[in-house]
Design an enzyme around this catalytic site. Structure first.
Site, PDB file in Angstrom:
ATOM      1  N   LYS A  28       0.840  -1.221   0.000  1.00 11.62           N
ATOM      2  CA  LYS A  28       0.000   0.000   0.000  1.00 11.62           C
ATOM      3  C   LYS A  28       0.865   1.257   0.000  1.00 11.62           C
ATOM      4  CE  LYS A  28      -3.048   0.575   3.465  1.00 11.62           C
ATOM      5  NZ  LYS A  28      -2.815   1.834   4.211  1.00 11.62           N
ATOM      6  N   GLY A 101      -5.058   7.986   5.662  1.00  8.28           N
ATOM      7  CA  GLY A 101      -4.157   8.980   6.254  1.00  8.28           C
ATOM      8  C   GLY A 101      -2.929   9.174   5.387  1.00  8.28           C
ATOM      9  N   ARG A 129      -8.751  12.224  12.507  1.00  6.01           N
ATOM     10  CA  ARG A 129      -7.313  12.025  12.740  1.00  6.01           C
ATOM     11  C   ARG A 129      -6.541  13.348  12.692  1.00  6.01           C
ATOM     12  NH1 ARG A 129      -5.393   6.969   9.265  1.00  6.01           N
ATOM     13  NH2 ARG A 129      -3.548   7.281  10.569  1.00  6.01           N
ATOM     14  N   SER A 174       6.930   9.079  12.277  1.00  8.91           N
ATOM     15  CA  SER A 174       5.884   9.008  11.249  1.00  8.91           C
ATOM     16  C   SER A 174       6.464   9.137   9.853  1.00  8.91           C
ATOM     17  CB  SER A 174       4.843  10.111  11.465  1.00  8.91           C
ATOM     18  OG  SER A 174       4.011  10.192  10.328  1.00  8.91           O
ATOM     19  N   GLN A 176       4.615   9.211   7.287  1.00 11.10           N
ATOM     20  CA  GLN A 176       3.727  10.114   6.539  1.00 11.10           C
ATOM     21  C   GLN A 176       4.190  11.559   6.694  1.00 11.10           C
ATOM     22  OE1 GLN A 176      -0.124   9.132   8.106  1.00 11.10           O
ATOM     23  NE2 GLN A 176      -0.191   7.151   7.072  1.00 11.10           N
ATOM     24  N   ASP A 327       1.826  -1.165  12.008  1.00 16.09           N
ATOM     25  CA  ASP A 327       0.494  -1.586  11.551  1.00 16.09           C
ATOM     26  C   ASP A 327       0.163  -3.031  11.942  1.00 16.09           C
ATOM     27  OD1 ASP A 327      -0.053   0.869  10.407  1.00 16.09           O
ATOM     28  OD2 ASP A 327       0.795   0.307   8.468  1.00 16.09           O
TER      29      ASP A 327
HETATM   30  C1  S3P Z   1       2.498   4.767   6.209  1.00 17.82           C
HETATM   31  C2  S3P Z   1       3.061   5.134   7.396  1.00 17.82           C
HETATM   32  C3  S3P Z   1       2.606   4.674   8.715  1.00 17.82           C
HETATM   33  C4  S3P Z   1       1.604   3.508   8.606  1.00 17.82           C
HETATM   34  C5  S3P Z   1       0.622   3.702   7.499  1.00 17.82           C
HETATM   35  C6  S3P Z   1       1.336   3.851   6.161  1.00 17.82           C
HETATM   36  C7  S3P Z   1       3.071   5.276   4.963  1.00 17.82           C
HETATM   37  O1  S3P Z   1       1.984   5.734   9.396  1.00 17.82           O
HETATM   38  O2  S3P Z   1       0.925   3.349   9.834  1.00 17.82           O
HETATM   39  O3  S3P Z   1      -0.265   2.606   7.424  1.00 17.82           O
HETATM   40  O4  S3P Z   1       2.774   4.730   3.879  1.00 17.82           O
HETATM   41  O5  S3P Z   1       3.853   6.233   5.014  1.00 17.82           O
HETATM   42  P1  S3P Z   1       2.820   6.884  10.146  1.00 17.82           P
HETATM   43  O6  S3P Z   1       3.296   7.848   9.173  1.00 17.82           O
HETATM   44  O7  S3P Z   1       1.858   7.490  11.095  1.00 17.82           O
HETATM   45  O8  S3P Z   1       3.961   6.185  10.797  1.00 17.82           O
END
Ligand code: S3P
Length: 448
Positions: A28, A101, A129, A174, A176, A327
């Site tokens: 993903k 997110g 969120r 994070s 993200q 996750d």
């Molecule tokens: C993700 C980062 C993670 C993860 C999410 C996917 C990503 O979150 O929990 O399912 O693809 O960058 P965080 O950025 O909050 O660590």
């Protein structure tokens, strides 16, 4: 359930051994980034193995709204004709990121250094969120944002017309947030520097390098320091998306707890920033082996073989491993309930701000299934009952969270009595073939 759909209850009944091969969908995280970086490149990016889950489809739609031309062949090959860094057009509609997110935070990053105003929204889960963790660093580039109280969606972000590069120490672990800052840095002149104290998944860094950006990573006393030179011309790529270790977690964990099982999950990426669950399961004594270990596209890849493991022990999961399995804690807690002794999970407060509060959701559901769970703000503990001893027999809430739904369906396969999830719909966000794939292995899943 989709954003506005009707709940789809699903029941998982105790089943016989799980056997066979589980071909899980594409990763993903890498799927989102393939579409976004493809849209920010010049030329045609070709993507195979893309996860066609709702989260990623919402990102594809968003990239089209910013001007990228995206098409899909019948065989599942995707073509992204990018507009180049700085080439985004202002969307004329609200960008709806659904449950994702990752989608909303990365897209906010990549528009925040363009002269445009964009309104973002999502489903009931996403709209709860926290977004300030992204809009705070984007403000340093010169972007502004107005959302609901608590920095929640719906929210309008006004990109910086004259962005400046930033140096940012990410305050929470994070990927993200890190990625949003790097993507914003693409359209800012000069060097953007992001420092993370704990390493999180590094797909954005790896893929930016692959698309031709000038990016370097060094370990410093402050943390992992990433330096990106802004305003590159990203070159379109051909991307083969590896299979998702976070999806592999479900058939792997199911095989470990269902008596007699032997399941092969081929071609799983074992990037160290993602493989923490598998190491933890092995530490617990799981019969989980890496077969045919090899390197593909610069990443370690293996076929995972998971066999029924009645001798697993509860352990203290090293907190330093949290980011690499963030996750996977929900499904780990199901395995922990079948182990002997306590499993202690600390340093995991990020679990409280995922698609739902995952500690709360799992604790509630596991307790309803007869398992003892203790919890605090950033920790939780599951009392192992031993193999096959979980009573089950409950209907649990999933709070619009795909991983909570799949975790309890896995739990039902090895409980004494069936477990029902009140809504299996969210599974389609990340693992649309879950039901068929698990049934082919021997699971007994029904729409209740
Ligand atoms: C993700 C980062 C993670 C993860 C999410 C996917 C990503 O979150 O929990 O399912 O693809 O960058 P965080 O950025 O909050 O660590």
């Amino acid at each position: 359930m989709s954003a506005h759909g009707t709940p789809i209850p699903m029941t998982s009944r105790p089943c016989g051994p799980l056997n066979g091969e589980a071909h899980v969908p594409g990763d993903k995280s890498i799927s989102h980034r393939s579409l976004i970086l493809g849209a920010m490149s010049v030329g045609e990016t070709i993507v195979t193995g893309l996860l066609e889950g709702q989260d990623v489809l919402d990102t594809a739609k968003a990239m089209q709204a910013f001007g990228a031309d995206i098409t899909r062949d019948e065989d599942g090959t995707w073509h992204v004709h990018g507009v180049g860094v700085g080439g985004f057009a202002e969307p004329d509609q609200v960008i709806d990121c659904g449950n994702s997110g990752t989608g909303v935070r990365l897209i906010m990053g990549c528009m925040a250094t363009s002269d445009m105003a964009v309104t973002f929204t999502g489903d009931a889960s996403l709209n709860k969120r926290p977004m300030a963790r992204v809009t705070d660093p984007l403000a340093l580039f010169g972007a502004q944002s107005v959302g609901r109280s608590g920095g929640r969606l719906p929210m309008t972000v006004v990109g910086a017309a004259d962005p400046v590069p930033v140096r940012y120490v990410v305050p929470v672990p994070s990927a993200q947030v890190k990625s949003a800052v790097l993507l914003a840095g693409l359209n800012a002149p000069g060097q953007t520097v992001v420092i993370e104290k704990e390493a999180t998944r590094d797909h954005t860094e790896r893929m930016l390098a692959g698309f031709g950006a000038e990016i370097s990573v060094v370990d410093t006393p402050e943390g992992r320091e990433i330096t990106l030179t802004g305003q590159p011309e990203l070159r379109a790529q051909t991307i083969v998306v590896p299979r998702d270790p976070s999806s592999a977690a479900f058939p792997v964990c199911a095989a470990l707890i269902v008596p007699g099982s032997d399941v092969l999950v081929p071609n799983i990426g074992l990037n160290p920033t993602r493989a923490g669950l598998f190491e933890t399961l092995r530490d617990m004594g799981a019969d989980l082996t890496y077969e045919n270990l090899r390197e593909e596209g610069g990443e370690p890849v293996a076929d995972l073989r998971a066999r029924y493991s009645p001798k697993m022990r509860g352990i203290e999961v090293p907190p330093a491993r949290a980011a690499s399995m963030i996750d996977e804690y929900p499904v780990l807690s199901v395995v922990a309930a079948h182990a002997t002794g306590r499993t202690v999970m600390r340093g995991v407060k990020e679990l409280r701000v995922k698609e739902c509060d995952r500690i709360d959701a799992m604790a509630k559901g596991l307790r309803a299934c007869g398992v003892t769970v203790d919890e605090g703000p950033d920790w939780w503990e599951v009392e192992g009952m031993g193999p096959g001893a979980m009573p089950g027999g409950a209907t649990v809430e999933v709070f619009l969270d795909h991983r909570i739904a799949m975790s309890f369906l896995v739990a039902g396969m090895a409980a004494k009595t069936a477990i029902t999830v009140e809504d299996g719909g969210p599974i389609a966000t990340s693992f649309p073939i879950f039901e068929g794939l698990m049934a082919d292995l021997g699971a007994d899943l029904v729409k209740a």
